[in-house]
Design a protein around this motif. Structure first.
Motif, PDB file in Angstrom:
ATOM      1  N   ALA A  17       0.834  -1.212   0.000  1.00 11.15           N
ATOM      2  CA  ALA A  17       0.000   0.000   0.000  1.00 11.15           C
ATOM      3  C   ALA A  17       0.863   1.255   0.000  1.00 11.15           C
ATOM      4  O   ALA A  17       0.623   2.193  -0.786  1.00 11.15           O
ATOM      5  N   ILE A  39       8.612   5.392   5.459  1.00 13.09           N
ATOM      6  CA  ILE A  39       9.329   4.941   6.661  1.00 13.09           C
ATOM      7  C   ILE A  39       8.926   3.502   6.961  1.00 13.09           C
ATOM      8  O   ILE A  39       7.732   3.203   7.101  1.00 13.09           O
ATOM      9  N   ALA A  51       0.317 -15.425   1.710  1.00 13.49           N
ATOM     10  CA  ALA A  51       0.375 -16.511   0.726  1.00 13.49           C
ATOM     11  C   ALA A  51       0.902 -16.010  -0.618  1.00 13.49           C
ATOM     12  O   ALA A  51       1.280 -16.806  -1.476  1.00 13.49           O
ATOM     13  N   ALA A 176      -5.107 -14.875   9.778  1.00 12.67           N
ATOM     14  CA  ALA A 176      -4.768 -15.988   8.885  1.00 12.67           C
ATOM     15  C   ALA A 176      -3.468 -16.591   9.368  1.00 12.67           C
ATOM     16  O   ALA A 176      -2.594 -15.877   9.850  1.00 12.67           O
ATOM     17  N   ASP A 293      -4.099  -2.487   4.392  1.00 13.80           N
ATOM     18  CA  ASP A 293      -4.613  -3.134   5.608  1.00 13.80           C
ATOM     19  C   ASP A 293      -4.917  -2.130   6.716  1.00 13.80           C
ATOM     20  O   ASP A 293      -5.771  -2.382   7.568  1.00 13.80           O
TER      21      ASP A 293
HETATM   22  C1  FAD Z   1      -1.451 -15.659   6.122  1.00 13.00           C
HETATM   23  C2  FAD Z   1      -1.865 -14.569   5.185  1.00 13.00           C
HETATM   24  C3  FAD Z   1      -2.028 -14.854   3.852  1.00 13.00           C
HETATM   25  C4  FAD Z   1      -2.385 -13.840   2.950  1.00 13.00           C
HETATM   26  N1  FAD Z   1      -2.478 -14.161   1.633  1.00 13.00           N
HETATM   27  C5  FAD Z   1      -2.776 -13.203   0.736  1.00 13.00           C
HETATM   28  C6  FAD Z   1      -2.796 -13.503  -0.648  1.00 13.00           C
HETATM   29  O1  FAD Z   1      -2.524 -14.623  -1.089  1.00 13.00           O
HETATM   30  N2  FAD Z   1      -3.118 -12.493  -1.508  1.00 13.00           N
HETATM   31  C7  FAD Z   1      -3.423 -11.236  -1.074  1.00 13.00           C
HETATM   32  O2  FAD Z   1      -3.732 -10.376  -1.897  1.00 13.00           O
HETATM   33  N3  FAD Z   1      -3.388 -10.921   0.243  1.00 13.00           N
HETATM   34  C8  FAD Z   1      -3.064 -11.867   1.149  1.00 13.00           C
HETATM   35  N4  FAD Z   1      -2.985 -11.544   2.477  1.00 13.00           N
HETATM   36  C9  FAD Z   1      -3.225 -10.158   2.882  1.00 13.00           C
HETATM   37  C10 FAD Z   1      -2.009  -9.296   2.542  1.00 13.00           C
HETATM   38  O3  FAD Z   1      -0.859  -9.850   3.137  1.00 13.00           O
HETATM   39  C11 FAD Z   1      -2.233  -7.868   3.039  1.00 13.00           C
HETATM   40  O4  FAD Z   1      -3.514  -7.442   2.703  1.00 13.00           O
HETATM   41  C12 FAD Z   1      -1.197  -6.931   2.435  1.00 13.00           C
HETATM   42  O5  FAD Z   1       0.084  -7.233   2.924  1.00 13.00           O
HETATM   43  C13 FAD Z   1      -1.555  -5.472   2.752  1.00 13.00           C
HETATM   44  O6  FAD Z   1      -0.504  -4.623   2.340  1.00 13.00           O
HETATM   45  P1  FAD Z   1      -0.182  -3.310   3.203  1.00 13.00           P
HETATM   46  O7  FAD Z   1       0.911  -2.611   2.492  1.00 13.00           O
HETATM   47  O8  FAD Z   1      -1.422  -2.596   3.508  1.00 13.00           O
HETATM   48  O9  FAD Z   1       0.339  -3.867   4.605  1.00 13.00           O
HETATM   49  P2  FAD Z   1       1.640  -4.706   4.937  1.00 13.00           P
HETATM   50  O10 FAD Z   1       1.994  -5.616   3.848  1.00 13.00           O
HETATM   51  O11 FAD Z   1       1.417  -5.272   6.295  1.00 13.00           O
HETATM   52  O12 FAD Z   1       2.777  -3.596   4.992  1.00 13.00           O
HETATM   53  C14 FAD Z   1       2.855  -2.696   6.058  1.00 13.00           C
HETATM   54  C15 FAD Z   1       4.296  -2.320   6.241  1.00 13.00           C
HETATM   55  O13 FAD Z   1       4.385  -1.359   7.294  1.00 13.00           O
HETATM   56  C16 FAD Z   1       5.462  -1.695   8.150  1.00 13.00           C
HETATM   57  N5  FAD Z   1       5.117  -1.141   9.466  1.00 13.00           N
HETATM   58  C17 FAD Z   1       4.219  -1.602  10.347  1.00 13.00           C
HETATM   59  N6  FAD Z   1       4.172  -0.790  11.429  1.00 13.00           N
HETATM   60  C18 FAD Z   1       5.067   0.196  11.206  1.00 13.00           C
HETATM   61  C19 FAD Z   1       5.468   1.332  11.949  1.00 13.00           C
HETATM   62  N7  FAD Z   1       4.951   1.624  13.151  1.00 13.00           N
HETATM   63  N8  FAD Z   1       6.404   2.138  11.418  1.00 13.00           N
HETATM   64  C20 FAD Z   1       6.956   1.871  10.194  1.00 13.00           C
HETATM   65  N9  FAD Z   1       6.614   0.791   9.458  1.00 13.00           N
HETATM   66  C21 FAD Z   1       5.669  -0.022   9.949  1.00 13.00           C
HETATM   67  C22 FAD Z   1       5.533  -3.208   8.105  1.00 13.00           C
HETATM   68  O14 FAD Z   1       6.805  -3.687   8.448  1.00 13.00           O
HETATM   69  C23 FAD Z   1       5.165  -3.499   6.650  1.00 13.00           C
HETATM   70  O15 FAD Z   1       6.304  -3.546   5.833  1.00 13.00           O
HETATM   71  C24 FAD Z   1      -2.617 -12.526   3.404  1.00 13.00           C
HETATM   72  C25 FAD Z   1      -2.459 -12.221   4.750  1.00 13.00           C
HETATM   73  C26 FAD Z   1      -2.083 -13.229   5.645  1.00 13.00           C
HETATM   74  C27 FAD Z   1      -1.914 -12.889   7.094  1.00 13.00           C
END
Ligand code: FAD
Length: 411
Positions: A17, A39, A51, A176, A293
């Motif tokens: 994201a 950051i 996954a 999950a 997320d």
């Molecule tokens: C077991 C499992 C299986 C999944 N399988 C799938 C799949 O097959 N396909 C799919 O589309 N989705 C899947 N998902 C969901 C998917 O992983 C998330 O929806 C996706 O990672 C969301 O992206 P994001 O960038 O919002 O959050 P994230 O990927 O969680 O990235 C957030 C980032 O912020 C960083 N962060 C957190 N807190 C802080 C802070 N305080 N300061 C600085 N950095 C911070 C973290 O280290 C991370 O790098 C799965 C989830 C799980 C748990």
């Protein structure tokens, strides 16, 4: 801690994201290069519990950004789902249903692309707090203070930004858990047939979700990633008990796989929360917006990577307008997340989750099983194939009705 560092845009979290927001921003406005910082509390390539299934919608977003998927991957072209009332064939005549990657390499690739485009990525630093006033937003991290016109909270399900600015709410957090098993590809249907498998039979036993098995490549070697999602793990009983129940259901879903080590804790597994979309939430306040997320993703399947890219695209548009002086752009972002294509899709998935994961689940699985044509439209709509998910609801319903009543195909 020294003086604050000033940027136009601060992004908390360098996952899909945060990085999609940054990439769409610099694509739309190359002049923002050097004026955006992301950051990240970890350092890429970092492990992420996921996954790694990319639906076609995500592939379209990568194409739009001009990014070639330069990581090991497995393309899935067949699929099946076991439900409490029978089997469903998810295949779409050879179309790719999902491209399975590993998140450490995928996210590192996105970070590399963003850095090359002029986004500064500060790694191994954690966002701790957020303070905003009429002129700017200050982001306090473990090592520094950043000041910007706007902050994007893209720091995942447990978002610190969300807690600091919007307050905490735990009811919309699913869970999950997953494990990886090394396999012989010649003897594993997921590899031989390029197939993924879902199993919703756990719904009958109180798990609001499904088990999955995806083929993937880890360190050059073929593996199966298997796991289970529960949208409402709290309903499974006492704190911590939900994981035991989920593991038991996962083992029951794939009895032919060597999963018994999970119950004895002899096999390593990982568990992680997924925050899902709730239309009552708000995603923008003052100079802070949420994405991925941190905002909330697909309640039915827990799929969140395509959402992360959609949010990123909307966030980049809103931020561009805000920087140009349109003070309503932030509120418009909130509206877009509720009423735009992604908000409408997530609302429909929330509706589906309420019915498929309910005491009447068998009835809804039966209805979903009535027409093969309607199922095909459902799969294409979910995957965002041919942008079907952006179609207005009345046209989608009309198409669905024609498929059920007249056997019309999508193609
Ligand atoms: C077991 C499992 C299986 C999944 N399988 C799938 C799949 O097959 N396909 C799919 O589309 N989705 C899947 N998902 C969901 C998917 O992983 C998330 O929806 C996706 O990672 C969301 O992206 P994001 O960038 O919002 O959050 P994230 O990927 O969680 O990235 C957030 C980032 O912020 C960083 N962060 C957190 N807190 C802080 C802070 N305080 N300061 C600085 N950095 C911070 C973290 O280290 C991370 O790098 C799965 C989830 C799980 C748990």
């Amino acid at each position: 801690m020294g003086a604050s560092r000033k940027f136009d845009v601060v992004i908390a979290g360098a996952g899909p994201a945060g990085l999609a927001t940054a990439l769409f921003l610099v694509k739309n406005r190359p002049s923002l290069a050097g004026r955006i910082v992301a950051i990240e509390k970890s350092a890429h390539p970092r492990f992420k519990v996921c996954a790694g299934g990319l639906i076609p919608k995500t592939m379209l977003a990568l194409e739009e950004l001009g990014i070639a998927l330069d990581v090991p991957k497995v393309e899935v072209i067949r699929g099946e789902a076991a439900t409490p009332v029978g089997e469903v064939n998810l295949s779409r005549g050879g179309d790719v249903l999902a491209t399975v990657i590993r998140r450490d390499l995928f996210d590192a690739m996105l970070a590399r692309e963003a850095a090359e485009a002029g986004v500064e990525i500060v790694q191994s630093d954690r966002v701790l707090d957020v303070v905003q006033n009429a002129e700017s937003v200050r982001v306090i991290t473990e090592r520094s203070i950043f000041e910007a016109q706007i902050l994007v909270g893209a720091d995942g399900s447990g978002s610190r930004v969300r807690r600091a600015v919007f307050g905490a709410r735990k009811e919309t957090i699913g869970r999950a858990l997953m494990t990886d098993i090394a396999v012989d590809p010649a003897r594993t249907p997921e590899f031989v047939e390029q197939r993924y498998r879902f199993d919703f039979r756990c719904v009958s036993h109180g798990v609001n979700g499904y088990s999955w098995s995806f083929p993937c490549i880890i360190g050059g070697a073929p593996h199966l990633n298997v796991g289970i999602y529960d949208q409402r793990p709290r309903e499974l009983g006492e704190e911590g008990g939900e994981q035991k129940r989920m593991i038991a259901e996962l083992v029951a879903a794939f009895p032919e796989l060597p999963l018994d080590g999970l119950t004895r804790r002899a096999t390593r597994w990982h568990s992680f929360p997924i925050r899902w979309f709730d239309a009552r939430d708000s995603y923008a306040r003052g100079r802070v917006i949420l994405a991925g997320d941190a905002a909330g993703v697909d309640p039915l399947m827990g799929e969140g990577i395509s959402c992360a890219f959609e949010h990123g695209k909307l966030a980049a548009n809103a931020i561009g307008k805000f920087i140009d002086g349109d003070s309503g752009a932030i509120r418009a972002y909130d509206r877009a997340l509720h009423e735009g294509a992604v908000g409408k899709k997530l609302s429909k998935l929330a509706f589906a989750a309420r019915h498929f994961y309910s005491p009447h689940s068998r009835l809804f699985f039966r209805i979903a099983g009535v027409s093969r044509r309607a199922q095909e439209i459902g799969v294409d709509w979910y995957n965002g194939a041919r942008h079907l998910d952006e179609m207005p609801t009345h046209r989608l319903v009309a198409r669905w009705a024609r498929a059920v009543l007249l056997g019309d195909s999508l193609r």
